[in-house]
Write an enzyme that holds these catalytic residues in place. Structure first.
Site, mmCIF file in Angstrom:
data_model
loop_
_atom_site.group_PDB
_atom_site.id
_atom_site.type_symbol
_atom_site.label_atom_id
_atom_site.label_comp_id
_atom_site.label_asym_id
_atom_site.label_seq_id
_atom_site.Cartn_x
_atom_site.Cartn_y
_atom_site.Cartn_z
ATOM 1 N N LYS A 52 0.784 -1.083 -0.067
ATOM 2 C CA LYS A 52 -0.045 0.193 -0.127
ATOM 3 C C LYS A 52 0.878 1.575 0.174
ATOM 4 C CE LYS A 52 -3.314 -2.132 2.995
ATOM 5 N NZ LYS A 52 -2.972 -2.704 4.992
ATOM 6 N N GLU A 71 6.308 2.517 -6.819
ATOM 7 C CA GLU A 71 7.243 1.981 -4.940
ATOM 8 C C GLU A 71 7.040 3.026 -4.038
ATOM 9 O OE1 GLU A 71 7.170 -0.044 -3.005
ATOM 10 O OE2 GLU A 71 8.513 -1.398 -3.279
ATOM 11 N N ASP A 72 7.587 2.779 -3.807
ATOM 12 C CA ASP A 72 7.871 3.959 -2.023
ATOM 13 C C ASP A 72 9.511 3.826 -1.575
ATOM 14 O OD1 ASP A 72 7.089 1.603 -0.751
ATOM 15 O OD2 ASP A 72 5.995 2.033 0.976
ATOM 16 N N ASP A 83 15.023 -0.666 -0.474
ATOM 17 C CA ASP A 83 15.082 -0.755 0.786
ATOM 18 C C ASP A 83 16.627 -1.724 0.167
ATOM 19 O OD1 ASP A 83 16.234 -0.296 3.483
ATOM 20 O OD2 ASP A 83 14.881 -2.279 4.057
ATOM 21 N N PHE A 120 14.563 5.015 9.684
ATOM 22 C CA PHE A 120 13.425 4.165 9.151
ATOM 23 C C PHE A 120 12.403 5.364 8.762
ATOM 24 C CE2 PHE A 120 9.549 2.470 9.350
ATOM 25 C CZ PHE A 120 10.184 1.071 8.637
ATOM 26 N N VAL A 121 12.044 5.550 7.480
ATOM 27 C CA VAL A 121 11.052 6.880 7.556
ATOM 28 C C VAL A 121 8.888 6.474 7.090
ATOM 29 C CG1 VAL A 121 12.947 8.179 6.530
ATOM 30 C CG2 VAL A 121 11.656 6.506 5.125
HETATM 31 P P1 IMP Z 1 13.331 -4.709 0.434
HETATM 32 O O1 IMP Z 1 12.607 -5.716 0.026
HETATM 33 O O2 IMP Z 1 13.821 -4.338 1.883
HETATM 34 O O3 IMP Z 1 13.821 -3.124 -0.676
HETATM 35 O O4 IMP Z 1 11.778 -3.309 0.996
HETATM 36 C C1 IMP Z 1 10.585 -2.245 0.149
HETATM 37 C C2 IMP Z 1 9.692 -2.455 1.450
HETATM 38 O O5 IMP Z 1 10.093 -2.119 2.621
HETATM 39 C C3 IMP Z 1 9.120 -1.375 0.669
HETATM 40 O O6 IMP Z 1 7.917 -1.340 -0.297
HETATM 41 C C4 IMP Z 1 8.371 -0.651 2.085
HETATM 42 O O7 IMP Z 1 7.177 -0.895 2.781
HETATM 43 C C5 IMP Z 1 9.694 -1.132 3.144
HETATM 44 N N1 IMP Z 1 10.244 -0.439 3.595
HETATM 45 C C6 IMP Z 1 11.700 -0.341 4.239
HETATM 46 N N2 IMP Z 1 12.102 0.837 4.753
HETATM 47 C C7 IMP Z 1 11.381 1.644 4.713
HETATM 48 C C8 IMP Z 1 11.249 2.703 5.913
HETATM 49 O O8 IMP Z 1 11.697 3.489 5.893
HETATM 50 N N3 IMP Z 1 10.200 3.092 5.672
HETATM 51 C C9 IMP Z 1 8.152 2.058 5.335
HETATM 52 N N4 IMP Z 1 9.014 1.195 4.884
HETATM 53 C C10 IMP Z 1 10.251 0.826 4.584
HETATM 54 MG MG MG Z 2 5.625 -0.660 0.101
#
Ligand code: IMP
Ligand code: MG
Length: 185
Positions: A42, A99-100, A103, A156-157
Site C-alpha cells: 500500500k 514503489e515507495d 531498501d 526508518f521513514v
Molecule cells: P525491500 O525488499 O527491503 O527493498 O523492502 C521494500 C519495502 O520495505 C518497501 O516497499 C516498504 O514497504 C518497506 N520499507 C523499507 N524501508 C522502509 C522505511 O524506512 N519506512 C517504511 N517502509 C519501509
Molecule cells: Mg511497500
C-alpha cells in the site's frame, strides 16, 4: 502522530517538486509508448496518485500487493504475492513499477523477475525513495532504480504513504520515525 517524528526529511513542497520532475522525465521517456504504471500496495498509493497526474502521456494503472515486511523494520527476504495484476496480458507492454522505497531491494527484484516471465516489452522501476546503503550486497549491481525521487540515509521513514505497523501513512510529508517508537535507541 506528529510527536513520533524525529525530523522532517522531505516537506510537502519538496515532495511536490520531486514528483513533478519524475513525471516530466517519464513523460519524455515514454512518449508514444504504451505505458502501464504498476503501483505496489500500500506504501506507494500516495506517490502513485500524485505521480500519475504529473505524467502527461496516456497511461494505464494497475496494482499489486506483496508482503515482505511484518510489523518490524527489517526485510524478511520472503516475498509473497497477495494480489496480482488485473491486466491479463502484459506481453509487449511497457511496465513501470511504482514503489515507495527501495531498501534491501529484495521485493522489487522478486517482482521484476516475476513479471518478466510474462514477456512485457520493458520493465522499469520508479521509486520515490532509495536507501542505497541498505541494498542486499547480491543485488547491488543487479537492481537499480531507473527513476528515484530522492536518495536518503539509512533511517526508518514514514509518511506520504509509508508506514510503520500500518500507521503514519497519512502524514503529508516524509519524516524520520523516532527509534523509541519501534524499540530502538
Ligand atoms: P525491500 O525488499 O527491503 O527493498 O523492502 C521494500 C519495502 O520495505 C518497501 O516497499 C516498504 O514497504 C518497506 N520499507 C523499507 N524501508 C522502509 C522505511 O524506512 N519506512 C517504511 N517502509 C519501509
Ligand atoms: Mg511497500
Amino acid at each position: 502522530m506528529e510527536n513520533d517524528i524525529k525530523e522532517i526529511l522531505l516537506s510537502e513542497e519538496q515532495l511536490k517538486n520531486i514528483v513533478n520532475d519524475l513525471g516530466a522525465q517519464i513523460s519524455k521517456d515514454y512518449a508514444g509508448k504504451e505505458l502501464i504504471l504498476v503501483s505496489v500496495l500500500k506504501g506507494s498509493v500516495v506517490f502513485m496518485g500524485d505521480l500519475m497526474r504529473a505524467i502527461k502521456v496516456p497511461c494505464y494503472i494497475d496494482f499489486m500487493s506483496v508482503s515482505s515486511y511484518g510489523s518490524g523494520t527489517t526485510s524478511s527476504g520472503v516475498v509473497k504475492i497477495i494480489k496480482d495484476l488485473d491486466t491479463n496480458v502484459i506481453e509487449g507492454k511497457n511496465l513501470l513499477i511504482v514503489e515507495d522505497i527501495l531498501d534491501s531491494g529484495r521485493t522489487l527484484n522478486y517482482l521484476k523477475q516475476y513479471l518478466g516471465t510474462r514477456n512485457p516489452e520493458s520493465i522499469k522501476i520508479c521509486t520515490l525513495l532509495d536507501k542505497p546503503d541498505r541494498r542486499d550486497p547480491n543485488l547491488k549491481e543487479k537492481l537499480v532504480a531507473d527513476y528515484a525521487g530522492a536518495l536518503i540515509p539509512d533511517a526508518f521513514v514514514v509518511g506520504y504513504g509509508l508506514d510503520y505497523d500500518e500507521k503514519y501513512r497519512n502524514l503529508p510529508y516524509v519524516g524520520i520515525l523516532k527509534p523509541s517508537v519501534y524499540g530502538g535507541e
